[in-house]
Design a protein around this motif. Structure first.
Motif, short mmCIF file in Angstrom:
data_model
loop_
_atom_site.label_atom_id
_atom_site.label_comp_id
_atom_site.label_asym_id
_atom_site.label_seq_id
_atom_site.Cartn_x
_atom_site.Cartn_y
_atom_site.Cartn_z
N GLU A 1 5.90 2.61 0.81
CA GLU A 1 5.41 3.64 -0.10
C GLU A 1 6.18 3.62 -1.42
O GLU A 1 5.58 3.64 -2.51
CB GLU A 1 5.59 5.00 0.60
CG GLU A 1 5.40 6.22 -0.25
CD GLU A 1 5.80 7.47 0.53
OE1 GLU A 1 6.85 8.06 0.21
OE2 GLU A 1 5.08 7.84 1.47
N ASN B 1 8.16 14.35 4.18
CA ASN B 1 6.75 14.00 3.97
C ASN B 1 5.92 14.18 5.22
O ASN B 1 4.71 14.10 5.17
CB ASN B 1 6.64 12.55 3.48
CG ASN B 1 7.32 12.36 2.14
OD1 ASN B 1 7.36 13.27 1.33
ND2 ASN B 1 7.87 11.19 1.92
N LYS C 1 7.40 2.52 6.65
CA LYS C 1 6.36 3.18 5.86
C LYS C 1 6.94 3.73 4.55
O LYS C 1 6.33 3.61 3.49
CB LYS C 1 5.74 4.31 6.68
CG LYS C 1 4.64 5.04 5.99
CD LYS C 1 4.04 6.12 6.89
CE LYS C 1 2.98 6.91 6.16
NZ LYS C 1 2.44 7.99 7.00
N ARG C 2 8.13 4.30 4.63
CA ARG C 2 8.79 4.86 3.45
C ARG C 2 9.12 3.76 2.44
O ARG C 2 8.90 3.91 1.24
CB ARG C 2 10.06 5.61 3.88
CG ARG C 2 10.87 6.18 2.75
CD ARG C 2 10.26 7.41 2.18
NE ARG C 2 11.22 8.00 1.23
CZ ARG C 2 10.86 8.68 0.18
NH1 ARG C 2 9.59 8.93 -0.07
NH2 ARG C 2 11.76 9.17 -0.64
N PHE D 1 12.36 10.53 4.66
CA PHE D 1 10.93 10.45 4.98
C PHE D 1 10.47 11.61 5.81
O PHE D 1 9.27 11.83 5.96
CB PHE D 1 10.60 9.13 5.70
CG PHE D 1 11.53 8.82 6.82
CD1 PHE D 1 12.60 7.97 6.62
CD2 PHE D 1 11.35 9.38 8.08
CE1 PHE D 1 13.48 7.70 7.66
CE2 PHE D 1 12.22 9.09 9.11
CZ PHE D 1 13.29 8.25 8.89
#
Length: 77
Positions: free
Chosen positions: A17, A75, A13-14, A72
């Motif tokens: 992103e 976040n 996901k990081r 990450f």
């Protein structure tokens, strides 16, 4: 879900992103890192466990440090 799978998902996901923030296409970053696009897609989806070397190549292509790539948790709320 195992901790390993959660970590793989968070890393993927990081990466996605950061890649999208820089407006880089998957195929472009995969090619620059000498990774098959399908393998890069699996990394972003959290379906594989990339080596530290692979993560380092991705961070280099994103012009960030490896530690920034793996940052990450801040976040997550």
């Amino acid at each position: 879900m195992t901790d390993k799978k959660k970590l793989q998902l968070a890393v993927g996901k990081r990466i996605k992103e950061l890649r999208e923030k820089q407006k880089i296409q998957q195929q472009d970053i995969a090619a620059a890192c000498n990774i098959e696009k399908s393998n890069f897609s699996r990394i972003e989806a959290g379906n594989t466990n990339p080596t530290i070397y692979t993560l380092s190549k991705i961070a280099d292509r994103l012009s960030i440090s490896l530690s920034e790539l793996l940052d990450f948790k801040k976040n997550k709320k």
